[in-house]
Motif scaffolding. Structure first.
Motif, PDB file in Angstrom:
ATOM      1  N   TYR A 140     -67.417 -67.613  49.974  1.00  0.00           N
ATOM      2  CA  TYR A 140     -68.133 -68.518  49.004  1.00  0.00           C
ATOM      3  C   TYR A 140     -70.013 -68.289  48.953  1.00  0.00           C
ATOM      4  O   TYR A 140     -70.746 -68.852  48.163  1.00  0.00           O
ATOM      5  N   SER A 141     -70.042 -68.112  50.246  1.00  0.00           N
ATOM      6  CA  SER A 141     -71.101 -67.764  50.126  1.00  0.00           C
ATOM      7  C   SER A 141     -71.727 -66.952  49.444  1.00  0.00           C
ATOM      8  O   SER A 141     -73.247 -67.392  49.100  1.00  0.00           O
ATOM      9  N   ASN A 142     -71.172 -66.375  49.234  1.00  0.00           N
ATOM     10  CA  ASN A 142     -71.612 -65.048  47.711  1.00  0.00           C
ATOM     11  C   ASN A 142     -72.478 -65.716  46.967  1.00  0.00           C
ATOM     12  O   ASN A 142     -73.356 -64.931  45.671  1.00  0.00           O
ATOM     13  N   PHE A 143     -71.807 -67.035  46.342  1.00  0.00           N
ATOM     14  CA  PHE A 143     -72.320 -67.691  45.125  1.00  0.00           C
ATOM     15  C   PHE A 143     -73.844 -68.153  45.745  1.00  0.00           C
ATOM     16  O   PHE A 143     -74.977 -68.166  44.262  1.00  0.00           O
ATOM     17  N   TYR A 144     -74.512 -68.317  46.405  1.00  0.00           N
ATOM     18  CA  TYR A 144     -75.761 -68.249  46.842  1.00  0.00           C
ATOM     19  C   TYR A 144     -76.688 -67.154  45.987  1.00  0.00           C
ATOM     20  O   TYR A 144     -78.071 -67.909  45.762  1.00  0.00           O
ATOM     21  N   HIS A 145     -76.228 -66.034  46.517  1.00  0.00           N
ATOM     22  CA  HIS A 145     -77.054 -64.736  45.690  1.00  0.00           C
ATOM     23  C   HIS A 145     -77.250 -64.446  43.807  1.00  0.00           C
ATOM     24  O   HIS A 145     -78.018 -63.840  43.869  1.00  0.00           O
TER      25      HIS A 145
END
Length: 287
Positions: A140-145
């Motif tokens: 999910y944290s890939n959305f930060y990029h």
């Protein structure tokens, strides 16, 4: 048990350390940052300050361990893959020299499909070692990029997307899966454990994120891989690393990633994308 963890106080290793310490295990946590030593000790773990690029340090830290957890995250700011690959070689040498008999490796759901790098193959060469490859889907944290892309283009673009099914995962659910594996009796040879929190098409994921941040028509478009590679290189990513990322995404678009995943489908984790999206929206509007 004496367990050595890599990953410092990252999104996986921090909750993993907390759970294992609470369960009564003797945990050593590797970190390159000496400023994190006090925080690691406060959690009840033993800090080992050093780098996995330092083989003597790794051998010293692995000595006497019942289990080691190895992760080697890909850094897209690196100029080539040699340093990343050498970390894997250090793991293998340290495991052989110290006689560790059980290893848990954080891999990825497309790691076995790659041609440019073969991370799992290196560990498969170990003899008389129980090895588990933990294969999570995209975090999910890939959305930060993707923040700048979403703001500027009001869409997500990659060489997978649209109706491609993705097994998204929360780091907390990966930590829980690793704990479950540690609590499972070791088996000879290698095994694979997939980890996923929610199965969604890219368009479904984009809609959830879009609704949370106020862009309800947010879409996720698949574009040709060469176009993605050129865009990455334009931002300073080296051709070699950009090519690896495109190769990874291609296997999510052509259906190969999903084939073995469906044959070994896991029980989905607890944290869903809508849970993450609420936190993401707050961050998105503050940054």
């Amino acid at each position: 048990m004496k367990i050595v963890l890599t990953g410092s106080l990252g999104n996986i290793s921090k909750p993993l350390t907390e759970i294992l310490v609470k369960a009564g295990h003797q945990i050593t946590l590797i970190s390159t940052d000496p400023n994190k030593q006090a925080r690691i000790q406060a959690m009840g773990a033993q800090p080992a300050i050093g780098s996995i690029q330092d083989l003597p340090f790794l051998i010293k830290t692995f000595t006497g361990a019942d289990i080691v957890y190895c992760m080697n995250p890909l850094n897209f700011t690196m100029r080539d893959l040699d340093a990343w690959d050498s970390n894997l070689d250090n793991y293998i040498r340290a495991i052989r020299q110290t006689g560790v008999k059980r290893v848990i490796v954080l891999s990825g759901w497309i790691a076995h499909l790659l041609n440019s790098v073969r991370p799992e193959k290196k560990f498969e060469a170990l003899q008389d070692v129980s090895i588990t490859f933990v294969r999570p889907g995209p975090f999910y944290s890939n959305f930060y990029h993707l923040k700048d892309m979403i703001r500027q283009q009001r869409m997500i673009v990659s060489n997978y997307g649209d109706e491609d099914m993705v097994a998204f995962v929360a780091p907390e659910d990966i930590a829980a899966a690793i704990v479950e594996e540690i609590n499972t009796p070791a088996v000879a040879g290698t095994k694979v454990t997939y980890v996923a929190s929610e199965e969604l098409t890219c368009n479904q994921a984009a809609q959830i994120i879009g609704e949370a941040i106020g862009i309800p028509d947010l879409q996720w478009k698949a574009i040709p891989g060469e176009q993605v590679k050129q865009g990455l290189e334009a931002t300073g990513v080296s051709p070699e690393v950009a090519g690896l990322l495109v190769e990874m995404q291609a296997n999510m678009h052509n259906g190969k990633a999903q084939q073995d995943y469906y044959l070994n489908r896991p029980v989905l984790g607890k944290r869903k994308l809508r849970d993450f999206a609420r936190e993401y929206a707050t961050w998105y509007h503050q940054n």
